[in-house]
Design a protein around this motif. Structure first.
Motif, PDB file in Angstrom:
ATOM      1  N   ILE A   1      14.404   4.666  -4.911  1.00  0.00           N
ATOM      2  CA  ILE A   1      13.336   4.318  -3.962  1.00  0.00           C
ATOM      3  C   ILE A   1      13.901   3.474  -2.832  1.00  0.00           C
ATOM      4  N   GLU A   2      14.755   2.529  -3.213  1.00  0.00           N
ATOM      5  CA  GLU A   2      15.405   1.672  -2.213  1.00  0.00           C
ATOM      6  C   GLU A   2      16.180   2.567  -1.235  1.00  0.00           C
TER       7      GLU A   2
ATOM      8  N   THR B   1       0.823  -1.211   0.000  1.00  0.00           N
ATOM      9  CA  THR B   1       0.000   0.000   0.000  1.00  0.00           C
ATOM     10  C   THR B   1       0.852   1.254   0.000  1.00  0.00           C
ATOM     11  N   TYR B   2       2.039   1.134   0.581  1.00  0.00           N
ATOM     12  CA  TYR B   2       2.846   2.332   0.759  1.00  0.00           C
ATOM     13  C   TYR B   2       3.706   2.636  -0.458  1.00  0.00           C
ATOM     14  N   ILE B   3       4.148   1.589  -1.133  1.00  0.00           N
ATOM     15  CA  ILE B   3       5.054   1.838  -2.247  1.00  0.00           C
ATOM     16  C   ILE B   3       4.295   1.968  -3.576  1.00  0.00           C
TER      17      ILE B   3
ATOM     18  N   LEU C   1       3.234   4.977  -8.571  1.00  0.00           N
ATOM     19  CA  LEU C   1       2.271   5.463  -9.565  1.00  0.00           C
ATOM     20  C   LEU C   1       2.230   6.986  -9.595  1.00  0.00           C
ATOM     21  N   GLY C   2       2.336   7.585  -8.417  1.00  0.00           N
ATOM     22  CA  GLY C   2       2.301   9.046  -8.324  1.00  0.00           C
ATOM     23  C   GLY C   2       3.427   9.663  -9.135  1.00  0.00           C
ATOM     24  N   ARG C   3       4.607   9.097  -8.966  1.00  0.00           N
ATOM     25  CA  ARG C   3       5.760   9.656  -9.691  1.00  0.00           C
ATOM     26  C   ARG C   3       5.648   9.398 -11.184  1.00  0.00           C
ATOM     27  N   PHE C   4       5.113   8.221 -11.547  1.00  0.00           N
ATOM     28  CA  PHE C   4       4.942   7.897 -12.958  1.00  0.00           C
ATOM     29  C   PHE C   4       3.905   8.854 -13.576  1.00  0.00           C
ATOM     30  N   GLY C   5       2.837   9.118 -12.810  1.00  0.00           N
ATOM     31  CA  GLY C   5       1.768  10.015 -13.267  1.00  0.00           C
ATOM     32  C   GLY C   5       2.281  11.427 -13.518  1.00  0.00           C
ATOM     33  N   GLN C   6       3.283  11.837 -12.753  1.00  0.00           N
ATOM     34  CA  GLN C   6       3.840  13.181 -12.996  1.00  0.00           C
ATOM     35  C   GLN C   6       4.558  13.230 -14.336  1.00  0.00           C
ATOM     36  N   ARG C   7       5.180  12.097 -14.681  1.00  0.00           N
ATOM     37  CA  ARG C   7       5.902  12.067 -15.956  1.00  0.00           C
ATOM     38  C   ARG C   7       4.932  11.993 -17.136  1.00  0.00           C
ATOM     39  N   TYR C   8       3.831  11.247 -16.961  1.00  0.00           N
ATOM     40  CA  TYR C   8       2.844  11.108 -18.043  1.00  0.00           C
ATOM     41  C   TYR C   8       1.495  11.611 -17.543  1.00  0.00           C
ATOM     42  N   PRO C   9       1.312  12.935 -17.496  1.00  0.00           N
ATOM     43  CA  PRO C   9       0.136  13.493 -16.819  1.00  0.00           C
ATOM     44  C   PRO C   9      -1.196  13.093 -17.449  1.00  0.00           C
ATOM     45  N   GLY C  10      -1.216  12.728 -18.740  1.00  0.00           N
ATOM     46  CA  GLY C  10      -2.506  12.448 -19.390  1.00  0.00           C
ATOM     47  C   GLY C  10      -3.034  11.031 -19.182  1.00  0.00           C
TER      48      GLY C  10
ATOM     49  N   ALA D   1       6.539   1.412 -20.524  1.00  0.00           N
ATOM     50  CA  ALA D   1       7.096   2.685 -20.022  1.00  0.00           C
ATOM     51  C   ALA D   1       7.145   2.652 -18.499  1.00  0.00           C
ATOM     52  N   PHE D   2       6.144   2.037 -17.866  1.00  0.00           N
ATOM     53  CA  PHE D   2       6.127   1.960 -16.401  1.00  0.00           C
ATOM     54  C   PHE D   2       7.277   1.073 -15.911  1.00  0.00           C
ATOM     55  N   LEU D   3       7.493  -0.054 -16.581  1.00  0.00           N
ATOM     56  CA  LEU D   3       8.586  -0.939 -16.174  1.00  0.00           C
ATOM     57  C   LEU D   3       9.933  -0.227 -16.331  1.00  0.00           C
ATOM     58  N   ASP D   4      10.083   0.504 -17.442  1.00  0.00           N
ATOM     59  CA  ASP D   4      11.331   1.247 -17.654  1.00  0.00           C
ATOM     60  C   ASP D   4      11.515   2.280 -16.545  1.00  0.00           C
TER      61      ASP D   4
END
Ligand code: PGA
Length: 338
Positions: free
Chosen positions: A309-310, A115-117, A122-131, A297-300
């Motif tokens: 993150i670690e 739940t925490y990670i 996703l939040g950080r990924f969403g900033q990169r791909y806002p749409g 793109a998410f895996l990359d």
């Protein structure tokens, strides 16, 4: 030269690279600056623009004092370049759209203890791909494995993957499991508590099907001990933390579950022999399901930021360990009392 002729000749003899050089000289008003910008030698730019002028059949620049300016033909070519490069830039955007990197949906499913990670990633990924639309399903290990079998989602975060699953799984981050108790519990601050002693405590446990639960039960089994008394079962780590803080029992949970708490958090980490239990989280996808461009793109992206993150979680985790174990005075006092 007629318009058709010029287009034909340009298509045959001019290159996009020449047009780029021309655009740079027209914009900067300098061959030297344009060459620097394009990381080319200045004579190369001059020579290519001479060829371009020959192709167009007109002079493109004229000397004006110390500087150069566009001739009427040069101005026409400049306007045409603006249109061509504008169209190419919007093509780039539309291709990205088509590839699903600007729109589209990414479905991530994760074990509930992540739940925490999960939202963090996703939040950080969403900033990169806002749409793009992002969805995260949190569920326990058993039902996550079911979802993988049914190829429900694009990407998964789970604990040790069972070998029979047809997935590609990459280690994401360590997931240490620790025992926690309310701050006023007599075991807080006691050094090296044995698992036998821990077994006497009432437990708040995750629901059947949870990987955390299975790992905790394995701990007692591996020491030849019966499982502890389960006082309460909860399917949410956060609820388990609150129930522990309220004094309903002790529990074992991911250390990540404590990372978002304020420094002194609602629960204290116990110093138990053999703990933290070592688990890892993996990021995985079904081999049988074609990865969407967004999933790739998410895996990359995860590969790019996993290390960081670690480190972030590692720093926070070290902080929790030193804060929650209590000072040595409290430890010695408690050791005598228990
Ligand atoms: P869980 O999974 O959230 O189902 O407890 C944790 C794990 O498998 O490590």
């Amino acid at each position: 030269m007629t318009r058709e002729n010029l287009v034909g000749t340009l298509a045959e003899r001019a290159t996009l690279r020449q047009l780029q050089m021309f655009e740079a000289v027209a914009r900067t008003g300098s061959f030297t600056q344009a060459a620097e910008e394009m990381m080319l030698a200045q004579p190369t730019v001059s020579m290519q623009l001479k060829k371009l002028a020959d192709t167009v059949g007109a002079t493109l620049f004229e000397q004006f004092g110390n500087s150069i300016r566009l001739t009427p033909a040069g101005r026409e070519l400049d306007a045409a370049c603006e249109e061509v490069f504008g169209a190419l830039a919007s093509l780039e955007t539309r291709v990205a759209d088509l590839k699903g990197l600007r729109r589209g949906r990414l479905r991530l499913a994760a074990i509930s203890s992540a739940t925490y990670i999960g939202p963090h990633l996703l939040g950080r990924f969403g900033q990169r791909y806002p749409g793009v639309d992002l969805s995260l399903t949190l569920t326990n290990r058993e039902s996550l494995i079911q979802r993988i079998h049914e190829q429900h989602d694009d990407v998964y975060i789970l604990g040790q993957p069972p070998p029979e699953l047809d997935i590609e799984a990459l280690p994401l981050v360590a997931n240490p499991l620790v025992a926690v108790a309310p701050h006023d519990h007599p075991l807080v601050g006691v050094p090296r508590i044995s698992v036998t002693r821990l077994q006497k405590e009432p437990f708040i446990m995750r629901e059947p099907g949870s990987g955390t639960r299975a790992t905790v039960l394995q701990l007692f089994e591996s020491r030849g001990l019966p499982p502890p008394t389960i006082r309460m079962e909860l399917s949410s780590t956060e609820a388990m933390k609150q129930a522990t803080a309220a004094g309903l029992g002790i529990s074992v949970m991911s250390l990540h579950a404590l990372t978002l708490d304020a420094d002194n958090g609602p629960v204290a980490v116990l110093d138990v022999q053999g703990l933290p239990l070592k688990r890892d989280w993996y990021i995985a996808y079904s081999r049988g399901r074609k990865l969407t461009v967004l999933a790739q793109a998410f895996l990359d992206f995860v590969g790019e930021v996993a290390h960081q993150i670690e480190e972030d979680f590692g720093r926070k985790i070290d902080q929790i360990r030193s804060l929650r174990k209590g000072g040595s005075a409290a430890r010695n006092r408690r050791a005598r009392e228990v």
